[in-house]
Design a protein around this motif. Sequence first.
Motif, PDB file in Angstrom:
ATOM      1  N   ASP A   1      82.005  89.353 -34.591  1.00 20.19           N
ATOM      2  CA  ASP A   1      83.322  88.896 -34.176  1.00 20.19           C
ATOM      3  C   ASP A   1      83.338  87.386 -33.943  1.00 20.19           C
ATOM      4  O   ASP A   1      84.319  86.725 -34.275  1.00 20.19           O
ATOM      5  N   ALA A   2      82.261  86.888 -33.342  1.00 20.33           N
ATOM      6  CA  ALA A   2      82.202  85.445 -33.070  1.00 20.33           C
ATOM      7  C   ALA A   2      82.199  84.652 -34.376  1.00 20.33           C
ATOM      8  O   ALA A   2      82.877  83.629 -34.488  1.00 20.33           O
ATOM      9  N   ILE A   3      81.456  85.139 -35.367  1.00 18.93           N
ATOM     10  CA  ILE A   3      81.396  84.438 -36.659  1.00 18.93           C
ATOM     11  C   ILE A   3      82.763  84.472 -37.333  1.00 18.93           C
ATOM     12  O   ILE A   3      83.208  83.472 -37.910  1.00 18.93           O
ATOM     13  N   LYS A   4      83.447  85.598 -37.232  1.00 18.46           N
ATOM     14  CA  LYS A   4      84.783  85.705 -37.823  1.00 18.46           C
ATOM     15  C   LYS A   4      85.751  84.727 -37.158  1.00 18.46           C
ATOM     16  O   LYS A   4      86.552  84.072 -37.833  1.00 18.46           O
ATOM     17  N   GLN A   5      85.670  84.593 -35.835  1.00 14.56           N
ATOM     18  CA  GLN A   5      86.529  83.649 -35.123  1.00 14.56           C
ATOM     19  C   GLN A   5      86.235  82.213 -35.538  1.00 14.56           C
ATOM     20  O   GLN A   5      87.152  81.397 -35.715  1.00 14.56           O
TER      21      GLN A   5
END
Length: 174
Positions: free
Chosen positions: A1-5
């Motif tokens: 999720d952090a990478i997607k953000q």
Amino acid sequence: DAIKQIEEALDTHRVQKAFREAIEFDGFYGVGHLYIDTGHGDDPDELRVALPSKKEKMRKDGFKGIRAIDPTWCSPNRYNSSDPLRPDYSVPQTWFVMGKEVHASRMMTLISRPVPQILKPAYNFGGLSLSQMMQPYVQNWLRTRQSVSDLLHSFTVFVLQTNMNASLAASGDD
């Protein structure tokens, strides 16, 4: 999720486009500048100070984007030119960007072909541009092209048209 953000934020702020432009400026001028926009572009007092280094001091909506700035509009303002023993020797602390003083922490500088220390002021604290590096090759090519043209021109054969039958006739008048 952090990478997607992170990827979404990079797309939203068009960071890849800004880096591409800065790399192009580095090729044309020998230096590329990226300005970290925090929304204080009209506040001269804020532009002069360093970016907040602590997460708590930076507002959540404080980052507006990264923009490439044409090096033509940037010149170094304050830098240490007297003590080469210090780590900040020949490193600009602030930049003038069209008359606005901007702290160096707000300007990322890309230099892919640096010049020696003594030449830095002459190159606006940038490096050697690809345009300068390719100039001798272009001049050699232009000279070679002209030499080939001159060589072909020197072998031009002029043809004179005449009536040989009349010239060889036995009448002798001609």
